[in-house]
Design an enzyme around this catalytic site. Structure first.
Site, short mmCIF file in Angstrom:
data_model
loop_
_atom_site.label_atom_id
_atom_site.label_comp_id
_atom_site.label_asym_id
_atom_site.label_seq_id
_atom_site.Cartn_x
_atom_site.Cartn_y
_atom_site.Cartn_z
N CYS A 25 0.84 -1.21 0.00
CA CYS A 25 0.00 0.00 0.00
C CYS A 25 0.86 1.25 0.00
CB CYS A 25 -0.93 -0.01 1.21
SG CYS A 25 -1.97 1.46 1.30
N CYS A 76 -0.38 4.11 2.17
CA CYS A 76 -0.13 3.93 3.61
C CYS A 76 1.34 4.15 3.94
CB CYS A 76 -0.49 2.51 4.05
SG CYS A 76 -1.94 1.81 3.31
N ASP A 77 2.22 3.61 3.13
CA ASP A 77 3.63 3.51 3.53
C ASP A 77 4.60 4.34 2.69
OD1 ASP A 77 2.84 1.72 5.49
OD2 ASP A 77 3.04 -0.01 4.16
#
Ligand code: NDP
Length: 323
Positions: free
Chosen positions: A137, A140-141
């Site tokens: 992701c 997200c990261d």
């Protein structure tokens, strides 16, 4: 084997399920949430979470889910450590579900929040380095790889979007694809090819992810799908973007699914084709797939479930409604 009755049965315990539970409990629907195989959902396999609003400091995914569970229970949710293996939606409400434990759950409304799973390549080093350079992701990261060298694996819309997104953080993004043409929409391809921060490696399959001395990802071993030649690419971060699988096996033939297996809902609403059955989070959303959007949809599902029940009560003859 027990029978559990509730006004609101929730299947799945990610942000969508727990938010539906929090709202449902506060509306006195006495929700039951059946947690499933991965209690807490996808956030329990991530580490740092920086994009869930309300926390100035970085928080941990598993901790966030513990908090959501505690909050849901605090307002009156019953959490069941069970996995639904069968649902019966025929004939409309109430809906029946059977757990792996043999217990039966009966809900006047049903919120499906079973989520989705990122697909993984299944190659050596992938799971070991998950959270240590390997992720599924970018939203997200990606932020954790500011100014670093990153790669994206895949050739669909998700891969191209993730590559484009990563250029917000990195000037060196490589898209690695197993063929020499992308399956993503042309407009996304054009954007990607026009972006000088993104380069492409064609006809390359990932053989393994390898760690450096500090235990985090240092390079990817690749095999040319045409010639078989082995090569390596040094990267700090690798994003596997080869699709997601929604957890909709239980609902095949019972509720309409789209071509990729996601539950279909009315546009802008969690309502499914069956009145009283609502879907929230990644199980019906392949576009946003964020904890905060899933939570928002869980809230919508609970509010609509409450309205559905209110309308049912209103429709009943007075004597029955008063029972
Ligand atoms: P897709 O199934 O479209 O693409 C998956 C990609 O991963 C393909 O290029 C495939 O390669 C590759 N792949 C699959 N398995 C492997 C493997 N084992 N090794 C190497 N590569 C592999 O998934 P997406 O997540 O990209 O998209 C899913 C759906 O969601 C699509 O309908 C897409 O259009 C939609 N979507 C829409 C968005 C938007 O509209 N903004 C954004 C994101 C997704 P190959 O091509 O060789 O099969």
């Amino acid at each position: 084997m027990a029978v559990h009755r509730t006004k609101m049965l929730i299947i799945g315990s990610g942000p969508a399920g727990y938010t539906a539970a929090i709202y449902g409990a506060r509306a006195m629907l006495e929700p039951i949430i059946v947690q499933g195989l991965q209690p807490g959902g996808q956030l329990t396999i991530t580490t740092d979470v920086e994009n869930y609003p309300g926390f100035a400091d970085v928080i941990q995914g598993p901790w966030l889910m513990e908090q959501m569970q505690a909050q849901a229970e605090h307002v009156g949710t019953r959490t069941m450590w069970d996995t639904i293996v069968e649902v019966d939606l025929e004939g409309g409400a109430p809906f029946r579900a059977i757990g792996d434990s043999g217990d039966e759950y009966i809900g006047d409304t049903l919120v499906i929040a079973t989520g989705a799973q990122a697909k993984w390549l299944g190659v050596p080093g992938e799971q070991e380095l998950s959270g240590k350079g390997v992720s599924a992701c970018a939203t997200c990261d990606g932020f954790f790889f500011r100014g670093k060298k990153v790669a994206v694996i895949g050739g669909g819309n998700t891969a191209v979007e993730e590559a484009l997104y990563l250029t917000n953080h990195s000037d060196d993004v490589t898209l690695i694809h197993r063929r020499d043409e992308l399956r993503s929409e042309k407009i996304l391809q054009e954007r990607m090819f026009a972006n000088p921060k993104i380069s492409t490696l064609w006809n390359k399959a990932v053989e393994s992810f390898e760690a450096g001395e500090n235990g985090t990802l240092s390079h990817i071993v690749l095999k040319d799908t045409q010639t078989g030649e082995i090569s390596t690419i040094e990267v700090d971060g690798a994003f596997v973007a080869i699709g997601h699988s929604p957890a909709t096996e239980l609902f095949k033939g019972k509720l309409p699914l789209d071509a990729n297996g996601y539950l279909l809902t009315e546009p802008g609403s969690p309502a499914t084709a069956i009145p009283g059955v609502f879907a929230a989070g990644d199980v019906s959303d392949h576009t946003y797939r964020q904890a905060v959007t899933a939570a928002g949809m869980g809230c919508m599902a609970a509010l609509d479930a409450e309205r559905f029940l209110a309308a049912q009560d209103f429709a009943k003859p007075a004597a029955v409604a008063a029972e």
